[in-house]
Design a protein around this motif. Sequence first.
Motif, PDB file in Angstrom:
ATOM      1  N   LEU A 187       7.082   3.637  -6.986  1.00 26.40           N
ATOM      2  CA  LEU A 187       7.360   4.603  -5.893  1.00 26.40           C
ATOM      3  C   LEU A 187       7.619   6.014  -6.846  1.00 26.40           C
ATOM      4  O   LEU A 187       8.034   5.852  -8.017  1.00 26.40           O
ATOM      5  CB  LEU A 187       8.882   4.301  -5.695  1.00 26.40           C
ATOM      6  CG  LEU A 187       9.834   5.370  -5.081  1.00 26.40           C
ATOM      7  CD1 LEU A 187       9.325   5.956  -3.651  1.00 26.40           C
ATOM      8  CD2 LEU A 187      11.310   5.145  -4.915  1.00 26.40           C
ATOM      9  N   LEU A 188       6.893   7.106  -6.332  1.00 21.12           N
ATOM     10  CA  LEU A 188       7.124   8.304  -6.951  1.00 21.12           C
ATOM     11  C   LEU A 188       7.719   9.241  -5.808  1.00 21.12           C
ATOM     12  O   LEU A 188       7.362   9.351  -4.670  1.00 21.12           O
ATOM     13  CB  LEU A 188       5.635   8.671  -7.005  1.00 21.12           C
ATOM     14  CG  LEU A 188       5.559  10.333  -7.519  1.00 21.12           C
ATOM     15  CD1 LEU A 188       5.984  10.299  -8.918  1.00 21.12           C
ATOM     16  CD2 LEU A 188       4.200  10.703  -7.666  1.00 21.12           C
TER      17      LEU A 188
ATOM     18  N   SER B 262       4.596  -4.258  -2.802  1.00 18.72           N
ATOM     19  CA  SER B 262       3.527  -4.574  -1.614  1.00 18.72           C
ATOM     20  C   SER B 262       2.670  -3.301  -1.387  1.00 18.72           C
ATOM     21  O   SER B 262       1.512  -3.449  -0.878  1.00 18.72           O
ATOM     22  CB  SER B 262       3.914  -4.911  -0.288  1.00 18.72           C
ATOM     23  OG  SER B 262       4.737  -6.388  -0.383  1.00 18.72           O
ATOM     24  N   PHE B 263       3.612  -2.049  -1.813  1.00 10.71           N
ATOM     25  CA  PHE B 263       2.850  -0.733  -1.439  1.00 10.71           C
ATOM     26  C   PHE B 263       3.100   0.213  -2.718  1.00 10.71           C
ATOM     27  O   PHE B 263       4.204  -0.085  -3.169  1.00 10.71           O
ATOM     28  CB  PHE B 263       3.354  -0.336  -0.153  1.00 10.71           C
ATOM     29  CG  PHE B 263       3.171  -1.203   1.272  1.00 10.71           C
ATOM     30  CD1 PHE B 263       2.006  -0.721   1.940  1.00 10.71           C
ATOM     31  CD2 PHE B 263       4.012  -2.083   1.591  1.00 10.71           C
ATOM     32  CE1 PHE B 263       1.876  -1.476   3.074  1.00 10.71           C
ATOM     33  CE2 PHE B 263       3.887  -2.613   2.631  1.00 10.71           C
ATOM     34  CZ  PHE B 263       2.795  -2.285   3.502  1.00 10.71           C
ATOM     35  N   LYS B 264       2.295   0.983  -2.644  1.00  6.47           N
ATOM     36  CA  LYS B 264       2.468   2.181  -3.537  1.00  6.47           C
ATOM     37  C   LYS B 264       3.037   3.242  -2.762  1.00  6.47           C
ATOM     38  O   LYS B 264       2.572   3.573  -1.504  1.00  6.47           O
ATOM     39  CB  LYS B 264       1.442   2.673  -4.229  1.00  6.47           C
ATOM     40  CG  LYS B 264       0.731   1.637  -5.349  1.00  6.47           C
ATOM     41  CD  LYS B 264       1.337   1.655  -6.383  1.00  6.47           C
ATOM     42  CE  LYS B 264       1.202   2.831  -7.591  1.00  6.47           C
ATOM     43  NZ  LYS B 264       1.575   2.774  -8.626  1.00  6.47           N
ATOM     44  N   THR B 265       4.374   3.671  -3.028  1.00  4.12           N
ATOM     45  CA  THR B 265       4.885   4.767  -1.801  1.00  4.12           C
ATOM     46  C   THR B 265       5.296   5.889  -2.527  1.00  4.12           C
ATOM     47  O   THR B 265       5.594   6.173  -3.638  1.00  4.12           O
ATOM     48  CB  THR B 265       6.163   3.996  -1.462  1.00  4.12           C
ATOM     49  OG1 THR B 265       5.932   2.801  -0.972  1.00  4.12           O
ATOM     50  CG2 THR B 265       6.637   4.707   0.073  1.00  4.12           C
ATOM     51  N   ALA B 266       4.936   7.104  -2.082  1.00  4.75           N
ATOM     52  CA  ALA B 266       5.557   8.621  -2.662  1.00  4.75           C
ATOM     53  C   ALA B 266       6.253   9.108  -1.514  1.00  4.75           C
ATOM     54  O   ALA B 266       5.969   9.118  -0.346  1.00  4.75           O
ATOM     55  CB  ALA B 266       4.351   9.314  -2.817  1.00  4.75           C
TER      56      ALA B 266
ATOM     57  N   PHE C 247      13.874   2.544   3.591  1.00  2.11           N
ATOM     58  CA  PHE C 247      12.575   2.144   4.178  1.00  2.11           C
ATOM     59  C   PHE C 247      11.744   1.706   3.025  1.00  2.11           C
ATOM     60  O   PHE C 247      11.069   0.547   3.316  1.00  2.11           O
ATOM     61  CB  PHE C 247      11.904   3.153   5.074  1.00  2.11           C
ATOM     62  CG  PHE C 247      10.803   2.756   5.827  1.00  2.11           C
ATOM     63  CD1 PHE C 247      10.593   1.516   6.543  1.00  2.11           C
ATOM     64  CD2 PHE C 247       9.285   3.648   5.699  1.00  2.11           C
ATOM     65  CE1 PHE C 247       9.466   1.113   7.066  1.00  2.11           C
ATOM     66  CE2 PHE C 247       8.281   3.142   6.314  1.00  2.11           C
ATOM     67  CZ  PHE C 247       8.197   1.888   7.219  1.00  2.11           C
ATOM     68  N   VAL C 248      11.559   2.479   2.042  1.00  3.97           N
ATOM     69  CA  VAL C 248      10.774   1.975   0.807  1.00  3.97           C
ATOM     70  C   VAL C 248      11.372   0.436   0.561  1.00  3.97           C
ATOM     71  O   VAL C 248      10.598  -0.432   0.015  1.00  3.97           O
ATOM     72  CB  VAL C 248      10.718   2.998  -0.240  1.00  3.97           C
ATOM     73  CG1 VAL C 248      10.097   2.283  -1.511  1.00  3.97           C
ATOM     74  CG2 VAL C 248      10.104   4.324   0.337  1.00  3.97           C
ATOM     75  N   LYS C 249      12.689   0.456   0.354  1.00  2.00           N
ATOM     76  CA  LYS C 249      13.155  -0.800  -0.049  1.00  2.00           C
ATOM     77  C   LYS C 249      13.037  -2.003   0.816  1.00  2.00           C
ATOM     78  O   LYS C 249      12.611  -2.892   0.336  1.00  2.00           O
ATOM     79  CB  LYS C 249      14.797  -0.536  -0.176  1.00  2.00           C
ATOM     80  CG  LYS C 249      15.156   0.120  -1.502  1.00  2.00           C
ATOM     81  CD  LYS C 249      16.734   0.666  -1.366  1.00  2.00           C
ATOM     82  CE  LYS C 249      17.707  -0.368  -1.302  1.00  2.00           C
ATOM     83  NZ  LYS C 249      19.108  -0.132  -1.299  1.00  2.00           N
ATOM     84  N   LEU C 250      12.912  -1.619   2.011  1.00  2.00           N
ATOM     85  CA  LEU C 250      12.779  -2.645   2.919  1.00  2.00           C
ATOM     86  C   LEU C 250      11.297  -3.204   2.990  1.00  2.00           C
ATOM     87  O   LEU C 250      10.853  -4.466   3.146  1.00  2.00           O
ATOM     88  CB  LEU C 250      12.925  -2.196   4.454  1.00  2.00           C
ATOM     89  CG  LEU C 250      12.610  -3.172   5.592  1.00  2.00           C
ATOM     90  CD1 LEU C 250      13.457  -4.443   5.442  1.00  2.00           C
ATOM     91  CD2 LEU C 250      12.609  -2.585   6.867  1.00  2.00           C
TER      92      LEU C 250
END
Length: 217
Positions: A75-76, A105-109, A42-45
Amino acid sequence: MLIGHQKQWQFLRRSKELNKLSHAYLFFGQEKLGKKTLALEFVKLLNCQNPHSTGQACGLCRPCKEIDRRESPDLLVIEPLEKEIKISQIRDLERFLSFKPYLSSFKTAIIDKAHCLNQEAQSAFLKTLEEPRGETILILVSHLPQVLFPTILSRVQKIRFSPVALVEINDYLKRMKTPEENIKELVSLSNGSPGVVIDFVNFPEKLKNYKEKIKEL
Protein backbone atom coordinates in the motif's frame (compact mmCIF):
# COMPACT_ATOMS: atom_id res chain seq x y z
CA MET A 1 -14.64 2.81 11.78
CA LEU A 2 -17.06 3.57 8.96
CA ILE A 3 -19.82 6.08 9.69
CA GLY A 4 -22.49 5.93 6.99
CA HIS A 5 -21.78 5.41 3.27
CA GLN A 6 -23.23 1.90 3.31
CA LYS A 7 -24.40 2.17 -0.30
CA GLN A 8 -20.87 2.91 -1.47
CA TRP A 9 -19.42 0.18 0.74
CA GLN A 10 -21.86 -2.46 -0.48
CA PHE A 11 -21.12 -1.56 -4.10
CA LEU A 12 -17.38 -2.01 -3.56
CA ARG A 13 -17.82 -5.19 -1.54
CA ARG A 14 -20.08 -6.65 -4.22
CA SER A 15 -17.57 -5.70 -6.94
CA LYS A 16 -14.93 -7.68 -5.07
CA GLU A 17 -17.21 -10.69 -4.66
CA LEU A 18 -18.05 -10.69 -8.37
CA ASN A 19 -14.43 -10.07 -9.38
CA LYS A 20 -15.50 -6.89 -11.21
CA LEU A 21 -13.08 -4.44 -9.67
CA SER A 22 -11.97 -1.37 -11.57
CA HIS A 23 -8.26 -0.63 -11.73
CA ALA A 24 -8.93 3.01 -10.72
CA TYR A 25 -11.56 4.79 -8.62
CA LEU A 26 -12.35 8.38 -7.75
CA PHE A 27 -13.98 8.92 -4.35
CA PHE A 28 -15.40 12.45 -4.42
CA GLY A 29 -17.62 14.63 -2.24
CA GLN A 30 -17.26 17.42 0.30
CA GLU A 31 -14.43 17.42 2.83
CA LYS A 32 -14.42 15.35 6.03
CA LEU A 33 -17.01 12.82 4.86
CA GLY A 34 -14.81 9.78 5.44
CA LYS A 35 -13.75 9.10 1.84
CA LYS A 36 -10.17 8.27 2.77
CA THR A 37 -11.32 6.18 5.73
CA LEU A 38 -13.53 4.09 3.48
CA ALA A 39 -10.68 3.77 0.95
CA LEU A 40 -8.42 2.31 3.64
CA GLU A 41 -11.16 -0.06 4.82
CA PHE A 42 -11.65 -1.21 1.23
CA VAL A 43 -7.91 -1.88 0.86
CA LYS A 44 -8.06 -3.93 4.06
CA LEU A 45 -10.97 -5.95 2.71
CA LEU A 46 -9.14 -6.61 -0.56
CA ASN A 47 -6.13 -7.98 1.28
CA CYS A 48 -7.61 -9.47 4.47
CA GLN A 49 -6.65 -13.09 5.12
CA ASN A 50 -9.73 -13.85 7.26
CA PRO A 51 -12.63 -11.62 6.16
CA HIS A 52 -15.89 -11.83 8.09
CA SER A 53 -18.93 -13.37 6.46
CA THR A 54 -20.57 -9.93 6.80
CA GLY A 55 -18.14 -8.55 4.23
CA GLN A 56 -15.84 -6.74 6.64
CA ALA A 57 -12.08 -7.14 7.05
CA CYS A 58 -11.07 -8.96 10.21
CA GLY A 59 -8.73 -6.20 11.35
CA LEU A 60 -6.52 -8.78 13.08
CA CYS A 61 -4.46 -10.48 10.36
CA ARG A 62 -1.03 -9.22 9.33
CA PRO A 63 -2.18 -7.34 6.18
CA CYS A 64 -4.98 -5.60 8.11
CA LYS A 65 -2.67 -4.49 10.90
CA GLU A 66 0.01 -3.30 8.50
CA ILE A 67 -2.54 -1.28 6.53
CA ASP A 68 -3.85 0.29 9.76
CA ARG A 69 -0.29 1.33 10.62
CA ARG A 70 0.42 2.43 7.02
CA GLU A 71 3.32 -0.04 6.98
CA SER A 72 2.07 -2.44 4.33
CA PRO A 73 4.60 -3.07 1.55
CA ASP A 74 1.63 -3.35 -0.83
CA LEU A 75 0.00 0.00 0.00
CA LEU A 76 1.23 3.47 -0.94
CA VAL A 77 -0.57 6.57 0.35
CA ILE A 78 0.31 9.77 -1.49
CA GLU A 79 -0.47 13.15 0.08
CA PRO A 80 0.40 16.72 -0.92
CA LEU A 81 3.86 18.05 -0.14
CA GLU A 82 3.89 21.83 0.29
CA LYS A 83 0.28 22.02 -0.90
CA GLU A 84 0.78 20.03 -4.11
CA ILE A 85 1.46 16.52 -5.33
CA LYS A 86 4.60 16.55 -7.42
CA ILE A 87 5.79 14.54 -10.39
CA SER A 88 8.50 12.95 -8.20
CA GLN A 89 5.72 11.38 -6.11
CA ILE A 90 4.13 9.93 -9.25
CA ARG A 91 7.54 8.54 -10.26
CA ASP A 92 7.65 6.87 -6.83
CA LEU A 93 4.18 5.47 -7.54
CA GLU A 94 5.36 4.03 -10.86
CA ARG A 95 8.27 2.30 -9.15
CA PHE A 96 5.98 0.99 -6.42
CA LEU A 97 3.57 -0.49 -8.98
CA SER A 98 6.42 -2.11 -10.95
CA PHE A 99 6.84 -4.73 -8.21
CA LYS A 100 4.52 -7.67 -7.63
CA PRO A 101 2.46 -7.79 -4.41
CA TYR A 102 4.53 -8.96 -1.45
CA LEU A 103 1.87 -10.32 0.91
CA SER A 104 -1.40 -9.09 -0.50
CA SER A 105 -3.56 -9.84 -3.51
CA PHE A 106 -3.16 -6.31 -4.89
CA LYS A 107 -0.74 -3.43 -5.03
CA THR A 108 -2.88 -0.47 -3.99
CA ALA A 109 -2.26 3.27 -3.97
CA ILE A 110 -4.44 5.95 -2.42
CA ILE A 111 -3.91 9.50 -3.70
CA ASP A 112 -5.39 11.78 -1.07
CA LYS A 113 -6.42 15.28 -2.14
CA ALA A 114 -5.88 14.22 -5.74
CA HIS A 115 -6.87 17.72 -6.92
CA CYS A 116 -3.45 18.83 -5.60
CA LEU A 117 -1.69 16.95 -8.41
CA ASN A 118 0.18 19.63 -10.34
CA GLN A 119 0.01 19.61 -14.14
CA GLU A 120 3.24 17.66 -14.58
CA ALA A 121 2.10 15.10 -12.03
CA GLN A 122 -1.32 14.76 -13.70
CA SER A 123 0.31 14.15 -17.08
CA ALA A 124 2.57 11.47 -15.61
CA PHE A 125 -0.31 9.90 -13.68
CA LEU A 126 -2.39 9.74 -16.85
CA LYS A 127 0.20 7.40 -18.38
CA THR A 128 -0.09 5.16 -15.31
CA LEU A 129 -3.86 5.07 -15.76
CA GLU A 130 -3.57 4.25 -19.45
CA GLU A 131 -1.18 1.35 -18.83
CA PRO A 132 -2.35 -0.43 -15.64
CA ARG A 133 0.08 -3.05 -14.35
CA GLY A 134 -1.03 -6.45 -13.11
CA GLU A 135 -3.09 -6.64 -9.94
CA THR A 136 -3.12 -2.97 -9.05
CA ILE A 137 -5.86 -0.66 -7.78
CA LEU A 138 -5.62 3.14 -7.64
CA ILE A 139 -7.97 5.22 -5.49
CA LEU A 140 -8.11 8.99 -5.91
CA VAL A 141 -9.76 10.96 -3.09
CA SER A 142 -10.89 14.53 -3.72
CA HIS A 143 -13.42 17.23 -2.87
CA LEU A 144 -12.49 19.18 -6.02
CA PRO A 145 -12.56 16.59 -8.84
CA GLN A 146 -13.22 19.30 -11.44
CA VAL A 147 -9.57 20.36 -11.11
CA LEU A 148 -8.39 17.04 -12.55
CA PHE A 149 -7.77 16.59 -16.27
CA PRO A 150 -10.89 15.40 -18.14
CA THR A 151 -8.75 12.56 -19.51
CA ILE A 152 -8.10 11.37 -15.97
CA LEU A 153 -11.78 11.64 -15.02
CA SER A 154 -12.73 9.57 -18.06
CA ARG A 155 -10.50 6.69 -16.96
CA VAL A 156 -11.65 6.22 -13.37
CA GLN A 157 -14.82 4.80 -11.86
CA LYS A 158 -16.44 7.65 -9.95
CA ILE A 159 -18.09 7.07 -6.58
CA ARG A 160 -19.89 10.04 -5.06
CA PHE A 161 -20.02 10.57 -1.30
CA SER A 162 -22.82 12.62 0.25
CA PRO A 163 -23.29 14.01 3.77
CA VAL A 164 -24.05 11.32 6.34
CA ALA A 165 -27.49 11.23 7.99
CA LEU A 166 -27.35 13.03 11.33
CA VAL A 167 -28.90 10.05 13.07
CA GLU A 168 -25.87 7.94 12.08
CA ILE A 169 -23.50 10.53 13.50
CA ASN A 170 -25.64 10.63 16.64
CA ASP A 171 -25.46 6.82 16.94
CA TYR A 172 -21.67 6.89 16.46
CA LEU A 173 -21.24 9.41 19.28
CA LYS A 174 -23.36 7.26 21.56
CA ARG A 175 -21.27 4.19 20.75
CA MET A 176 -18.17 6.20 21.63
CA LYS A 177 -19.80 7.04 24.99
CA THR A 178 -19.74 10.78 24.32
CA PRO A 179 -21.42 12.72 27.17
CA GLU A 180 -25.10 13.14 26.33
CA GLU A 181 -24.95 16.90 26.85
CA ASN A 182 -22.31 17.18 24.06
CA ILE A 183 -23.95 14.96 21.46
CA LYS A 184 -26.65 17.37 20.32
CA GLU A 185 -24.16 20.20 19.86
CA LEU A 186 -21.66 18.04 17.96
CA VAL A 187 -24.33 16.63 15.65
CA SER A 188 -25.62 20.13 14.85
CA LEU A 189 -22.11 21.32 14.00
CA SER A 190 -21.23 18.31 11.85
CA ASN A 191 -23.06 19.32 8.67
CA GLY A 192 -23.22 15.61 7.91
CA SER A 193 -19.42 15.27 7.96
CA PRO A 194 -18.15 12.58 10.38
CA GLY A 195 -14.60 13.91 10.13
CA VAL A 196 -15.66 17.24 11.63
CA VAL A 197 -17.15 15.48 14.65
CA ILE A 198 -14.13 13.20 15.09
CA ASP A 199 -11.82 16.26 15.02
CA PHE A 200 -13.91 18.02 17.65
CA VAL A 201 -13.98 14.91 19.88
CA ASN A 202 -10.27 14.16 19.57
CA PHE A 203 -9.12 17.78 19.70
CA PRO A 204 -11.41 19.76 22.04
CA GLU A 205 -9.38 22.91 21.41
CA LYS A 206 -10.63 22.87 17.80
CA LEU A 207 -14.22 22.93 19.04
CA LYS A 208 -13.38 25.73 21.44
CA ASN A 209 -11.72 27.79 18.69
CA TYR A 210 -14.61 27.15 16.32
CA LYS A 211 -17.17 28.35 18.89
CA GLU A 212 -15.10 31.44 19.59
CA LYS A 213 -15.04 32.29 15.88
CA ILE A 214 -18.81 31.87 15.72
CA LYS A 215 -19.19 34.30 18.62
CA GLU A 216 -16.93 36.82 16.85
CA LEU A 217 -19.04 36.59 13.71
